[in-house]
Design a protein around this motif. Structure first.
Motif, mmCIF file in Angstrom:
data_model
loop_
_atom_site.group_PDB
_atom_site.id
_atom_site.type_symbol
_atom_site.label_atom_id
_atom_site.label_comp_id
_atom_site.label_asym_id
_atom_site.label_seq_id
_atom_site.Cartn_x
_atom_site.Cartn_y
_atom_site.Cartn_z
ATOM 1 N N GLN A 163 0.716 -1.204 0.090
ATOM 2 C CA GLN A 163 -0.114 0.034 0.057
ATOM 3 C C GLN A 163 0.760 1.277 -0.104
ATOM 4 O O GLN A 163 0.514 2.157 -0.497
ATOM 5 N N MET A 164 1.953 1.252 0.601
ATOM 6 C CA MET A 164 2.963 2.527 0.831
ATOM 7 C C MET A 164 3.904 2.506 -0.353
ATOM 8 O O MET A 164 4.145 3.685 -0.838
ATOM 9 N N VAL A 165 4.247 1.453 -1.153
ATOM 10 C CA VAL A 165 4.944 1.475 -2.292
ATOM 11 C C VAL A 165 4.199 0.724 -3.235
ATOM 12 O O VAL A 165 4.356 -0.570 -3.621
ATOM 13 N N PRO A 166 3.647 1.449 -4.048
ATOM 14 C CA PRO A 166 2.571 0.903 -5.093
ATOM 15 C C PRO A 166 3.404 -0.143 -6.124
ATOM 16 O O PRO A 166 4.850 0.395 -6.359
ATOM 17 N N ARG A 167 2.983 -0.995 -6.883
ATOM 18 C CA ARG A 167 3.597 -1.658 -7.703
ATOM 19 C C ARG A 167 4.433 -0.963 -8.693
ATOM 20 O O ARG A 167 5.750 -1.484 -8.923
ATOM 21 N N PRO A 168 3.802 0.070 -9.452
ATOM 22 C CA PRO A 168 4.907 0.742 -10.279
ATOM 23 C C PRO A 168 6.190 1.212 -9.805
ATOM 24 O O PRO A 168 7.179 1.373 -10.423
ATOM 25 N N ALA A 169 6.097 1.818 -8.503
ATOM 26 C CA ALA A 169 7.319 2.294 -7.659
ATOM 27 C C ALA A 169 7.891 1.264 -7.688
ATOM 28 O O ALA A 169 9.505 1.308 -7.527
ATOM 29 N N GLN A 170 7.579 0.189 -7.159
ATOM 30 C CA GLN A 170 8.531 -0.958 -6.909
ATOM 31 C C GLN A 170 9.175 -1.596 -8.108
ATOM 32 O O GLN A 170 10.511 -1.898 -8.302
#
Lengths: 91, 101
Positions: B71-78
């Motif tokens: 929730q804090m680091v959404p998939r695109p950011a990962q």
């Protein structure tokens, strides 16, 4: 050319020995066997250094099939002050 | 999975940069030219960047929890974080290969 000279002679692990090879053939063109003997290096090591130097147009060979001698290329001669600068510190 | 990629490749980049710093540092010690100094500084700074990334994403208690949180680091950011490390790794592999020559 200058960037290639700097990288090949000072940016890589084998740079110092390549500089020694270049100085030796500048004094007198030699073949790989003579270089290995005169510089006290493994024949295969010398072969590899010559190939890298030739690939980067730093040295050129006499073209003979067997025992061809190597000498500095025209391009290396044109930038010989850079080569001297490196050689002075390496050897 | 993506978080693991970030962590693993940060460490791999540190190892490659340590090898580059070793070769370039040794050459600089001998030559003292601005060209070799440039290579030393490049590898030193990028080593610092990757070491910091490795520390923050593996050891730091706050950020280590944060990066694992969907929730804090959404998939695109990962995906972005993982891509940065992997792309840098590929560049460093090639650079190490030509430098070890």
């Amino acid at each position: 050319m200058e960037a290639a000279l700097w990288y090949v002679l000072t940016g890589t692990r084998g740079g110092a020995n390549r500089a020694r090879v270049l100085r030796a053939i500048d004094e007198r063109p030699r073949n790989a066997n003579q270089l290995a003997e005169d510089l006290d290096l493994d024949y295969k090591t010398v072969r590899h250094h010559l190939d890298v130097l030739e690939e980067n147009n730093v040295v050129t060979d006499s073209g003979d099939d067997y025992g061809k001698v190597y000498l500095p290329s025209e391009a290396a001669r044109a930038h010989w002050d850079t080569v001297e600068e490196v050689l002075e510190k390496v050897i | 999975m993506l978080v693991r990629i970030v962590q693993v490749f940060a460490v791999l980049n540190v190892l490659l940069l340590a090898a580059l710093l070793y070769v370039w540092g040794r050459n600089w010690w001998q030559l003292r030219s601005k060209h070799t100094l440039g290579l030393v500084l490049f590898s030193a700074f990028l080593l610092g960047e990757n070491a910091l990334a490795a520390y923050l994403f593996i050891l730091d208690p706050t950020l280590n929890v944060w990066i694992h949180h969907d929730q804090m680091v959404p998939r695109p950011a990962q995906i972005a974080l993982a891509s940065f490390r992997v792309l840098q790794f590929l560049g460093l592999v090639f650079l190490t290969w030509v430098t070890w020559d």
